[in-house]
Write a protein that holds these residues in place. Structure first.
Motif, PDB file in Angstrom:
ATOM      1  N   GLU A 103       0.800  -1.224   0.000  1.00  0.00           N
ATOM      2  CA  GLU A 103       0.000   0.000   0.000  1.00  0.00           C
ATOM      3  C   GLU A 103       0.837   1.281   0.000  1.00  0.00           C
ATOM      4  OE1 GLU A 103      -2.269  -3.315   2.079  1.00  0.00           O
ATOM      5  OE2 GLU A 103      -0.247  -2.498   2.234  1.00  0.00           O
ATOM      6  N   ARG A 131      -9.541   1.171  -1.831  1.00  0.00           N
ATOM      7  CA  ARG A 131      -9.149   0.000  -1.039  1.00  0.00           C
ATOM      8  C   ARG A 131      -9.945  -0.038   0.267  1.00  0.00           C
ATOM      9  NH1 ARG A 131      -4.209   1.266  -0.586  1.00  0.00           N
ATOM     10  NH2 ARG A 131      -3.408   0.276  -2.470  1.00  0.00           N
ATOM     11  N   SER A 143      -6.208  -4.764  -8.411  1.00  0.00           N
ATOM     12  CA  SER A 143      -5.066  -3.880  -8.202  1.00  0.00           C
ATOM     13  C   SER A 143      -3.818  -4.674  -8.559  1.00  0.00           C
ATOM     14  CB  SER A 143      -5.027  -3.432  -6.734  1.00  0.00           C
ATOM     15  OG  SER A 143      -3.925  -2.605  -6.475  1.00  0.00           O
TER      16      SER A 143
END
Length: 171
Positions: A14, A43, A51
């Motif tokens: 992330e 998300r 993704s």
């Protein structure tokens, strides 16, 4: 350039995706700088349908996101593509195209009927995207809103991206 591999986002990616997206969009004149926060919001909302990251020996160098769309005529299983990010020093080397092609293939495998995006009407047609005046996204110049039919008929009406897009544009 070293070998590039594509894979789904994994836990722990992330922060790198956020930083990469920020760096990739910083010099873009059309960007308001909200793309990294948009991906984080997708998300968090559970709307990051797909993704993918591109990586080489140095780490993650590219990213693409897909999220659900709502279409006024009730058509189901359509998704929005974007944003697509590639580290600036590797832009225009084919990594974005690799991510787009793999993303389209993966979305087709997941049963997607189509994909829409807001983007360059000079770049995205090479992947089969085209402007359809029957499918609209209010706001930007219409020629930049494009769609790709994967299965079935072309939907009609106004398109709404996932709620994170609207929340981000309000910031």
């Amino acid at each position: 350039m070293t070998a590039v591999t594509l894979r789904p986002e994994q836990p722990g990616d992330e922060a790198v995706i956020h930083a990469l997206t920020e760096e990739a969009f910083a010099p873009m004149p059309f960007s308001e700088g909200d793309e990294p926060d948009l991906i984080d919001a997708l998300r968090a909302d559970g709307d990051l349908t797909l993704s993918l990251v591109a990586e080489d020996s140095s780490g993650i160098i590219g990213h693409i996101a897909f999220s659900p769309l709502r279409i006024a005529d009730g058509t189901q299983d359509w998704y929005g593509l974007g944003p697509v990010s590639v580290t600036p020093k590797l832009q225009r080397t084919g990594i974005g195209g690799m991510l787009i092609n793999r993303g389209i293939a993966d979305m087709r495998t997941r049963g997607a009927k189509g994909i829409a995006l807001l983007g360059s009407n000079e770049y995205y047609p090479r992947f089969g995207f085209e402007h359809d005046p029957e499918l609209t996204y209010p706001g930007p110049p219409p020629e930049f809103f494009q769609r790709l039919i994967l299965e079935g008929d072309a939907p009609k009406g106004i398109v709404r991206f996932a709620p994170a897009f609207e929340a981000n544009s309000a910031n």
